[in-house]
Design a protein around this motif. Structure first.
Motif, PDB file in Angstrom:
ATOM      1  N   LEU A   1       0.907  -1.153  -0.027  1.00  0.00           N
ATOM      2  CA  LEU A   1      -0.162   0.129  -0.036  1.00  0.00           C
ATOM      3  C   LEU A   1       0.886   1.055  -0.087  1.00  0.00           C
ATOM      4  CD1 LEU A   1      -3.175   0.216   0.140  1.00  0.00           C
ATOM      5  CD2 LEU A   1      -2.843   0.712   2.518  1.00  0.00           C
ATOM      6  N   LEU A   2       1.965   1.222   0.777  1.00  0.00           N
ATOM      7  CA  LEU A   2       2.798   2.230   1.053  1.00  0.00           C
ATOM      8  C   LEU A   2       3.744   2.586  -0.178  1.00  0.00           C
ATOM      9  CD1 LEU A   2       3.294   4.830   2.746  1.00  0.00           C
ATOM     10  CD2 LEU A   2       4.884   3.365   4.108  1.00  0.00           C
ATOM     11  N   GLU A   3       4.389   1.259  -0.522  1.00  0.00           N
ATOM     12  CA  GLU A   3       5.169   1.175  -1.714  1.00  0.00           C
ATOM     13  C   GLU A   3       4.859   1.830  -3.015  1.00  0.00           C
ATOM     14  OE1 GLU A   3       7.524  -0.176  -4.970  1.00  0.00           O
ATOM     15  OE2 GLU A   3       5.434  -0.922  -4.677  1.00  0.00           O
ATOM     16  N   GLU A   4       3.399   1.784  -3.160  1.00  0.00           N
ATOM     17  CA  GLU A   4       2.799   2.050  -4.650  1.00  0.00           C
ATOM     18  C   GLU A   4       3.044   3.840  -4.654  1.00  0.00           C
ATOM     19  OE1 GLU A   4      -1.015   0.741  -4.603  1.00  0.00           O
ATOM     20  OE2 GLU A   4      -0.536  -1.069  -5.377  1.00  0.00           O
ATOM     21  N   GLN A   5       2.755   4.251  -3.477  1.00  0.00           N
ATOM     22  CA  GLN A   5       2.970   5.756  -3.307  1.00  0.00           C
ATOM     23  C   GLN A   5       4.292   6.324  -3.365  1.00  0.00           C
ATOM     24  OE1 GLN A   5       0.055   7.483  -3.397  1.00  0.00           O
ATOM     25  NE2 GLN A   5      -0.793   5.401  -3.755  1.00  0.00           N
ATOM     26  N   VAL A   6       5.434   5.558  -2.577  1.00  0.00           N
ATOM     27  CA  VAL A   6       6.647   5.957  -2.751  1.00  0.00           C
ATOM     28  C   VAL A   6       7.126   5.599  -4.327  1.00  0.00           C
ATOM     29  CG1 VAL A   6       9.076   5.159  -1.837  1.00  0.00           C
ATOM     30  CG2 VAL A   6       7.128   5.255  -0.445  1.00  0.00           C
ATOM     31  N   ARG A   7       6.702   4.858  -4.839  1.00  0.00           N
ATOM     32  CA  ARG A   7       7.193   4.519  -6.296  1.00  0.00           C
ATOM     33  C   ARG A   7       6.735   5.621  -7.146  1.00  0.00           C
ATOM     34  NH1 ARG A   7       4.822  -0.776  -8.412  1.00  0.00           N
ATOM     35  NH2 ARG A   7       3.013   0.643  -8.451  1.00  0.00           N
TER      36      ARG A   7
ATOM     37  N   ILE B   1      13.499  -1.672   0.997  1.00  0.00           N
ATOM     38  CA  ILE B   1      14.204  -1.586   2.137  1.00  0.00           C
ATOM     39  C   ILE B   1      13.766  -0.145   2.829  1.00  0.00           C
ATOM     40  CG2 ILE B   1      16.479  -0.971   3.179  1.00  0.00           C
ATOM     41  CD1 ILE B   1      17.514  -2.947   1.054  1.00  0.00           C
ATOM     42  N   SER B   2      13.314   0.777   2.033  1.00  0.00           N
ATOM     43  CA  SER B   2      13.099   2.079   2.487  1.00  0.00           C
ATOM     44  C   SER B   2      11.829   1.950   3.340  1.00  0.00           C
ATOM     45  CB  SER B   2      12.996   3.190   1.328  1.00  0.00           C
ATOM     46  OG  SER B   2      14.105   3.423   0.764  1.00  0.00           O
ATOM     47  N   MET B   3      10.750   1.234   2.790  1.00  0.00           N
ATOM     48  CA  MET B   3       9.420   0.966   3.492  1.00  0.00           C
ATOM     49  C   MET B   3       9.795   0.041   4.793  1.00  0.00           C
ATOM     50  SD  MET B   3       7.544   2.923   1.860  1.00  0.00           S
ATOM     51  CE  MET B   3       8.862   3.857   1.649  1.00  0.00           C
ATOM     52  N   GLN B   4      10.376  -0.660   4.922  1.00  0.00           N
ATOM     53  CA  GLN B   4      10.651  -1.371   5.842  1.00  0.00           C
ATOM     54  C   GLN B   4      11.320  -0.699   7.003  1.00  0.00           C
ATOM     55  OE1 GLN B   4      13.115  -4.624   4.351  1.00  0.00           O
ATOM     56  NE2 GLN B   4      11.283  -5.899   4.200  1.00  0.00           N
TER      57      GLN B   4
ATOM     58  N   GLY C   1       8.515   1.546   8.111  1.00  0.00           N
ATOM     59  CA  GLY C   1       7.604   0.988   8.792  1.00  0.00           C
ATOM     60  C   GLY C   1       7.995   0.502  10.329  1.00  0.00           C
ATOM     61  N   MET C   2       9.193   0.231  10.507  1.00  0.00           N
ATOM     62  CA  MET C   2       9.568   0.059  11.660  1.00  0.00           C
ATOM     63  C   MET C   2      10.035   1.210  12.631  1.00  0.00           C
ATOM     64  SD  MET C   2      12.869  -2.953  11.387  1.00  0.00           S
ATOM     65  CE  MET C   2      13.666  -1.974   9.823  1.00  0.00           C
ATOM     66  N   ALA C   3      10.101   2.289  12.009  1.00  0.00           N
ATOM     67  CA  ALA C   3      10.368   3.738  12.874  1.00  0.00           C
ATOM     68  C   ALA C   3       8.747   4.081  13.331  1.00  0.00           C
ATOM     69  CB  ALA C   3      10.948   4.806  11.987  1.00  0.00           C
ATOM     70  N   VAL C   4       8.029   4.043  12.366  1.00  0.00           N
ATOM     71  CA  VAL C   4       6.627   4.350  12.724  1.00  0.00           C
ATOM     72  C   VAL C   4       6.021   3.353  13.869  1.00  0.00           C
ATOM     73  CG1 VAL C   4       4.465   4.576  11.707  1.00  0.00           C
ATOM     74  CG2 VAL C   4       6.260   5.407  10.313  1.00  0.00           C
ATOM     75  N   PHE C   5       6.105   2.169  13.604  1.00  0.00           N
ATOM     76  CA  PHE C   5       5.612   1.162  14.578  1.00  0.00           C
ATOM     77  C   PHE C   5       6.229   1.601  16.014  1.00  0.00           C
ATOM     78  CE2 PHE C   5       5.697  -2.838  16.984  1.00  0.00           C
ATOM     79  CZ  PHE C   5       4.457  -2.808  16.778  1.00  0.00           C
ATOM     80  N   ALA C   6       7.592   1.801  15.968  1.00  0.00           N
ATOM     81  CA  ALA C   6       8.382   1.983  17.262  1.00  0.00           C
ATOM     82  C   ALA C   6       7.587   3.388  17.847  1.00  0.00           C
ATOM     83  CB  ALA C   6       9.915   2.050  17.189  1.00  0.00           C
ATOM     84  N   LEU C   7       7.405   4.333  17.205  1.00  0.00           N
ATOM     85  CA  LEU C   7       6.952   5.586  17.685  1.00  0.00           C
ATOM     86  C   LEU C   7       5.277   5.514  18.048  1.00  0.00           C
ATOM     87  CD1 LEU C   7       7.727   8.449  17.916  1.00  0.00           C
ATOM     88  CD2 LEU C   7       6.756   9.143  15.541  1.00  0.00           C
TER      89      LEU C   7
END
Length: 212
Positions: free
Chosen positions: A141-147, A160-163, A166-172
């Motif tokens: 879902l997010l990768e489509e927008q980043v592309r 890799i960028s999305m992962q 995703g980890m940063a947002v989840f941690a926050l």
């Protein structure tokens, strides 16, 4: 004779599935009203008016039960994100995703904390196929927008960028479940993830200029 055997098997399967759904619904209410710490086999059996043995006949462990609850939470989040209609500007779409995500976490504080703690303390535990498939849907879902935003990056680089994002947002997101009285300096909780995401997207956008 064979038809009766098949009918009985189907009936037992249906009954097991109904018990499973009932336990998950009751467990969900416990978490919402009492908090994630309250979810134990004993408390669940009391609330469901059933035996602990019934719970473990339906779910091998409480970890499996929690994973099923968390999968449902993630599915509800994905369904909410999927309602966002993508705009021509990918920045706007991603920011709308951020709004939906922040609101969902804040409005489902105890359910999200159950998921958050499970991922935080059991990061090394392998995920089942259905759970992994659902996580991949978020990534796509997010990768489509980043592309659309930085198409010059390779598929691997975008993934890799999305992962990482995703980890940063989840941690926050753990901060979003804090009590209303707990202030994070002067940052509005509703905008906390948006600040992180937009800062990260600005960095990705700089890579687009490098690609040129």
């Amino acid at each position: 004779m064979a038809e009766n055997v098949i009918r009985n098997m189907r009936l037992k399967k249906f009954e097991r599935e109904q018990i499973r759904k009932t336990l998950l619904n009751i467990g969900r209410k416990l978490v919402v009203t009492k908090g994630s710490d309250f979810l134990t086999a004993r408390k669940l059996s009391e609330a469901a008016n059933t035996s602990v043995g019934t719970i473990y006949n339906t779910f091998a462990t409480m970890d499996e039960f929690v994973a099923a609850e968390n999968k449902q939470t993630l599915q509800e989040l994905y369904d909410a994100l999927a309602l966002v209609i993508p705009e021509r500007n990918p920045y706007n779409t991603i920011n709308r995703y951020a709004d939906v995500f922040g609101s969902f976490v804040i409005n489902n504080r105890n359910l999200w904390m159950l998921l958050y703690r499970e991922h935080l303390f059991n990061a090394g535990r392998p995920l089942n196929a259905a759970y992994k498939k659902l996580l991949c849907k978020f990534e796509k879902l997010l990768e489509e927008q980043v592309r659309a935003m930085v198409g010059c990056l390779s598929k691997t680089e975008r993934r890799i960028s999305m992962q990482v994002l995703g980890m940063a947002v989840f941690a926050l997101s753990g901060f979003l479940t804090a009590d209303k009285e707990a202030k994070i300096r002067r940052i509005n909780k509703e905008n906390l993830c948006k600040v992180l995401i937009n800062t990260y997207l600005a960095g990705l956008n700089s890579l687009k200029r490098v690609c040129r």
